[in-house]
Scaffold this active site. Sequence first.
Site, mmCIF file in Angstrom:
data_model
loop_
_atom_site.group_PDB
_atom_site.id
_atom_site.type_symbol
_atom_site.label_atom_id
_atom_site.label_comp_id
_atom_site.label_asym_id
_atom_site.label_seq_id
_atom_site.Cartn_x
_atom_site.Cartn_y
_atom_site.Cartn_z
ATOM 1 N N HIS A 26 -2.947 -1.259 -3.205
ATOM 2 C CA HIS A 26 -4.038 -0.301 -2.989
ATOM 3 C C HIS A 26 -3.802 0.881 -3.901
ATOM 4 O O HIS A 26 -2.683 1.297 -4.121
ATOM 5 C CB HIS A 26 -4.032 0.193 -1.538
ATOM 6 N N SER A 84 0.855 -1.183 0.000
ATOM 7 C CA SER A 84 0.000 0.000 0.000
ATOM 8 C C SER A 84 0.894 1.237 0.000
ATOM 9 O O SER A 84 1.820 1.300 -0.811
ATOM 10 C CB SER A 84 -0.946 -0.057 1.199
ATOM 11 N N ASP A 91 -4.372 -4.589 5.916
ATOM 12 C CA ASP A 91 -4.792 -5.488 4.838
ATOM 13 C C ASP A 91 -3.592 -6.356 4.441
ATOM 14 O O ASP A 91 -2.480 -5.866 4.309
ATOM 15 C CB ASP A 91 -5.279 -4.656 3.638
#
Lengths: 190, 280
Positions: A41, A14, A134
């Site tokens: 992401h 991310s 995540d």
Amino acid sequence: MVRPKYKAVVIGGSAGSFSVVSKLLSQLREDFPLPVIICLHRLKHVRSGLVESIRLKSKLEVIEPNDKEQIMAGKVYLAPSNYHMFVEYDGTFSLSTEKPLNHSRPSIDHTLTSAAYVYRNKLIGIVLTGANKDGAKGMKDIADKKGLTIIQDPKTCEMDTMPKSVARLIKPDKVLSPDEISTFLNQLAI
Amino acid sequence: MDFKHYLQVLKDNTPYDFSNYSDNSIKRRLQKVILDNGLTIDELLDKTQTDKGFVERLVEDITVNTTELFRDPEIWPQFYEKLYPALKGKKTFNIWHAGCSSGMEVYSNMIILNELGLLEQARIFATDISLGMVRQCTNGSYRYEFNKKQLSDFEDIIKKSPIQGISKIDFNKYFDFDLENDRINIKDFLKKKVEIRQHDLVQEKVPFYNKFDVIFCRNVLIYFNANLQSKIYQMFHNQLYPKGSMILGNHESLTGFYKTKFSKNGPLYTKTNVFHFKYQ
């Protein structure tokens, strides 16, 4: 011929991971023998640009796959914007627009978990820099299936929340800097 | 009990058949529903066979109902670059939104048709498997906060790449904004124009007798396995007029045999000329 020990590499990242992935793909050798499945992401409304920028430096072909696309060795797959990307048992991808997981679509957990079930102990899972958790659950699934787990060394991360969340759930097999990750992956190709 | 067994029970006792959905995804969503409801296997089987309301809610939960006003805003100018020449000049034309979910794309498309002066000629049909979604589509009332960003993104997009010269849309013509209650309400003249029906693509029965100029089916077939996908493509092919177009999601594509039955025309799949054999 020596059978490769692994069948696929799956990478999640991310905040700060774009430059890490970009560099990694510039360092991977041209004849890298495994599919590289990447879930990053991204800003939902910045649709284009990411895959093009990653392509610039990559020696391997970079694809944002369509639904039911066959997974091929030596290619790089990037989860398309606004879709979850799953690995299916028949060696294809399936895409889904079901609701975001961990506030993200694509969600790294979805990709990692589905890959863990398909490739089991023949999977290498890597979690890079990022500012949320995540990917942690997905890495646990990879570890449970006896796959190899690698996190980016938190000291080298722009945001260390993501690799640290993995390390809270499991003890990763390797903690590596970005350069060490590409060195390790390239050794697999020998 | 494995999930395939449950899908068989569902198929035998209700109008719903999920047996040709993609294994991984249907399994995952089914597990979530069972977990969220806190049901034992026996309770699940019992409710499935006796409680119609439960089955309707289950269908709503295991199907994916993601939609947005002007979803994928950057793609709309491309749709109409290809669609406009084919539709203008027609006395009437038919559009089917297959798997319309809560209807946001149906109304988005009608807004563009109206801006282009094509709404009067258009006959709009919409179907969804879920009764709850059919009701939401009929009501045409959506959350404002959820759609605010989409609307402004869409405005930015058409300012940069106008749709056949349309670079600005006054949304007040189409929506009643009720910000206090976080609602966008679609105006009646649009709602009245759509014919909405509950319909399950899996049953392969056509919901309308007429043929279509355009079929929207975006991010619906991705939940089906390849075999069922092919059957639906065949049905769409049959239901399209010659040169009619099918519009799929941004990351859906035709494979194998069906590549030859449609030609890719930007983001559209257009029915190719079919040879008819004449018997003499």
